[in-house]
Design an enzyme around this catalytic site. Structure first.
Site, PDB file in Angstrom:
ATOM      1  CB  CYS A 157      -0.986  -0.012   1.169  1.00 28.37           C
ATOM      2  SG  CYS A 157      -0.303   0.239   2.815  1.00 28.37           S
TER       3      CYS A 157
ATOM      4  CG  ASN B 212       4.477  -1.638   5.009  1.00 29.89           C
ATOM      5  OD1 ASN B 212       5.593  -1.927   5.433  1.00 29.89           O
ATOM      6  ND2 ASN B 212       3.521  -2.539   4.930  1.00 29.89           N
TER       7      ASN B 212
ATOM      8  CB  CYS C 117      -3.632   1.652   6.943  1.00 27.49           C
ATOM      9  SG  CYS C 117      -3.413   3.188   7.856  1.00 27.49           S
ATOM     10  NE  ARG C 118      -4.572   1.376   1.673  1.00 27.96           N
ATOM     11  CZ  ARG C 118      -4.483   2.043   0.527  1.00 27.96           C
ATOM     12  NH1 ARG C 118      -5.423   1.932  -0.387  1.00 27.96           N
ATOM     13  NH2 ARG C 118      -3.451   2.827   0.287  1.00 27.96           N
ATOM     14  CB  SER C 119       0.416  -3.435   2.810  1.00 28.59           C
ATOM     15  OG  SER C 119       1.149  -2.411   3.426  1.00 28.59           O
TER      16      SER C 119
ATOM     17  CG  ASP D  73      -5.153   5.231   2.990  1.00 32.77           C
ATOM     18  OD1 ASP D  73      -5.217   4.849   4.183  1.00 32.77           O
ATOM     19  OD2 ASP D  73      -4.149   5.781   2.516  1.00 32.77           O
TER      20      ASP D  73
END
Length: 151
Positions: free
Chosen positions: A8, A11, A13-15, A122
């Site tokens: 993301c 690196n 939140c999402r990944s 996001d």
């Protein structure tokens, strides 16, 4: 060993969530999962506390992950590279050296044919409910990925 990278922007939140989710669904002796960001904003930091909290409520510990930036050598290290949105896809593809590198990169939600929007939102500037929503999207996608990898 099969290696999978989640990517993301920062690196945080999402990944990290995708990393922790997929790692929890695959045998560690056969699969290596990692995550990275396309930007260098948070290198060396832990994931966002909201990501850590939502993962923890679902029994997954991502608190020991450390932010790192995507690098060209990741194309050599990883068999699969899943990105969270079109901007991440474009940033990673800019670094691809050839068609083999390009072929490794996919939007993570492309695996879920029931989802129309293929971009993981996001949640950074939103509230806690955004993190829960992202967790659910990634939980479903990583379940599909793990089933594909294990079959």
């Amino acid at each position: 060993m099969t290696s999978i990278l989640m990517v993301c922007l920062g690196n945080i939140c999402r990944s990290p969530l995708a990393h922790g989710l997929l790692e929890s669904k695959l045998p560690s002796d056969l699969f290596y999962v990692d995550s990275a960001g396309t930007a260098n904003y948070h290198i060396g930091d832990s994931p966002d506390q909201r990501s850590i909290a939502v993962a923890k409520t679902h029994g997954i510990d991502i608190s020991q992950q450390q932010v790192r930036q995507f690098k060209i050598s990741d194309f050599d290290t990883f068999d699969y590279i899943y990105v969270m949105d079109q901007s991440n896809f474009d940033n990673v593809i800019k670094l691809a050296r050839d068609t083999d590198d390009f072929a490794k990169v996919k939007l993570i939600l492309e695996v879920d044919t029931s989802t129309l929007d293929k971009h993981v939102p996001d949640p950074y500037y939103g509230g806690d409910s955004g993190f829960e929503n992202v967790f659910k999207l990634l939980d479903k996608a990583t379940s599909i990925i793990s089933q594909q990898l294990l079959s």
